[in-house]
Design an enzyme around this catalytic site. Structure first.
Site, PDB file in Angstrom:
ATOM      1  CE1 TYR A   1      -2.183   3.474   2.112  1.00  0.00           C
ATOM      2  CE2 TYR A   1      -3.780   2.435   0.658  1.00  0.00           C
ATOM      3  CZ  TYR A   1      -3.372   3.524   1.415  1.00  0.00           C
ATOM      4  OH  TYR A   1      -4.144   4.668   1.459  1.00  0.00           O
ATOM      5  CD  GLU A   2       2.331   1.384   3.670  1.00  0.00           C
ATOM      6  OE1 GLU A   2       2.628   0.190   3.423  1.00  0.00           O
ATOM      7  OE2 GLU A   2       1.286   1.717   4.258  1.00  0.00           O
TER       8      GLU A   2
ATOM      9  CB  THR B   1     -10.432  -9.423   4.843  1.00  0.00           C
ATOM     10  OG1 THR B   1      -9.136  -8.944   4.432  1.00  0.00           O
ATOM     11  CG2 THR B   1     -10.379 -10.034   6.229  1.00  0.00           C
TER      12      THR B   1
ATOM     13  CG  HIS C   1      -6.252  -5.666   3.658  1.00  0.00           C
ATOM     14  ND1 HIS C   1      -5.184  -5.964   4.469  1.00  0.00           N
ATOM     15  CD2 HIS C   1      -6.209  -4.339   3.499  1.00  0.00           C
ATOM     16  CE1 HIS C   1      -4.532  -4.872   4.760  1.00  0.00           C
ATOM     17  NE2 HIS C   1      -5.134  -3.863   4.186  1.00  0.00           N
TER      18      HIS C   1
HETATM   19  O1  LIG Z   1       2.600  -5.930   0.734  1.00  0.00           O
HETATM   20  C1  LIG Z   1       1.629  -6.410   1.308  1.00  0.00           C
HETATM   21  N1  LIG Z   1       0.949  -5.669   2.229  1.00  0.00           N
HETATM   22  C2  LIG Z   1      -0.133  -6.166   2.872  1.00  0.00           C
HETATM   23  N2  LIG Z   1      -0.756  -5.405   3.788  1.00  0.00           N
HETATM   24  C3  LIG Z   1      -0.136  -4.217   4.382  1.00  0.00           C
HETATM   25  C4  LIG Z   1      -0.445  -2.968   3.590  1.00  0.00           C
HETATM   26  O2  LIG Z   1       0.250  -2.990   2.344  1.00  0.00           O
HETATM   27  C5  LIG Z   1       0.015  -1.721   4.362  1.00  0.00           C
HETATM   28  O3  LIG Z   1       1.402  -1.798   4.606  1.00  0.00           O
HETATM   29  C6  LIG Z   1      -0.716  -1.568   5.694  1.00  0.00           C
HETATM   30  O4  LIG Z   1      -2.116  -1.659   5.467  1.00  0.00           O
HETATM   31  C7  LIG Z   1      -0.394  -0.249   6.375  1.00  0.00           C
HETATM   32  O5  LIG Z   1      -0.711   0.818   5.521  1.00  0.00           O
HETATM   33  C8  LIG Z   1      -0.589  -7.467   2.584  1.00  0.00           C
HETATM   34  N3  LIG Z   1      -1.746  -8.021   3.190  1.00  0.00           N
HETATM   35  O6  LIG Z   1      -2.431  -7.353   3.991  1.00  0.00           O
HETATM   36  O7  LIG Z   1      -2.080  -9.202   2.932  1.00  0.00           O
HETATM   37  C9  LIG Z   1       0.134  -8.244   1.611  1.00  0.00           C
HETATM   38  O8  LIG Z   1      -0.197  -9.402   1.282  1.00  0.00           O
HETATM   39  N4  LIG Z   1       1.206  -7.673   1.018  1.00  0.00           N
END
Ligand SMILES: O=c1[nH]c(NC[C@H](O)[C@H](O)[C@H](O)CO)c([N+](=O)[O-])c(=O)[nH]1
Length: 166
Positions: free
Chosen positions: A62-63, A96, A98
């Site tokens: 997400y970042e 989920t 997400h």
């Molecule tokens: O890079 C990932 N981030 C994931 N979540 C974290 C997200 O990218 C953010 O870092 C977090 O939500 C904080 O902003 C993942 N899952 O949740 O499964 C994943 O599979 N891969």
């Protein structure tokens, strides 16, 4: 005959004058590390100097969009502009929604980032339904059923930088 995939490289591009950034998430680290190493080794095989491959990390996929934008801006401000950047993340479906929301939003954000920073942004986000799919695409599953997709991303970065770099 296999159809899917980048296939044979139709031309070797000279990466010797390029400076390329890799920014990777730290989730699913064993897969991430294989993808990053694959990209680095392929870029080195195309002449990119090791000191011109700059690696940065962010917590999760997400970042990646914001981290990539700031990474590129900071390199430029320090007088060491990048010719292309490869954001790398591994998303694996959980129980989920997400996964769906992050996959879709990060994909669009990275695509749109290219026009904002006027730089090739290579799509290095694996969006996998299972761990096995992720391992296979990093070339580290038990039977090595697929090649390391990080290598494709490295070759793509060199080609795009040579052809369309800043
Ligand atoms: O890079 C990932 N981030 C994931 N979540 C974290 C997200 O990218 C953010 O870092 C977090 O939500 C904080 O902003 C993942 N899952 O949740 O499964 C994943 O599979 N891969």
């Amino acid at each position: 005959m296999a159809v899917k995939g980048l296939g044979k490289i139709d031309q070797q591009y000279d990466g010797s004058k390029l400076r390329i950034g890799i920014i990777h998430a730290r989730w699913n680290r064993s897969v991430i590390d294989a993808l990053v190493n694959g990209a680095i080794e392929r870029m080195k095989s195309l002449g990119v100097k090791e000191e011109n491959i700059i690696v940065e990390t962010v917590p999760g996929s997400y970042e990646l969009p914001y981290g990539t934008k700031r990474f590129v801006e900071k390199q430029k401000k320090e007088g060491k502009p990048l010719d292309a950047v490869i954001p790398i993340g591994v998303l694996i479906k959980g129980s989920t929604m997400h996964f769906e929301y992050i996959s879709d939003s990060v994909t669009h954000a990275l695509m749109n980032l290219q026009d904002k920073i006027h730089l090739p942004v290579i799509f290095g986000l694996l969006t996998c339904m299972t761990e096995e799919q992720a391992l296979a695409r990093a070339g580290i599953d038990e039977h090595h059923t697929m090649h390391n997709h990080g290598e494709d991303w490295g070759a793509c970065a060199v080609e795009m930088a040579v052809k369309f770099g800043p």
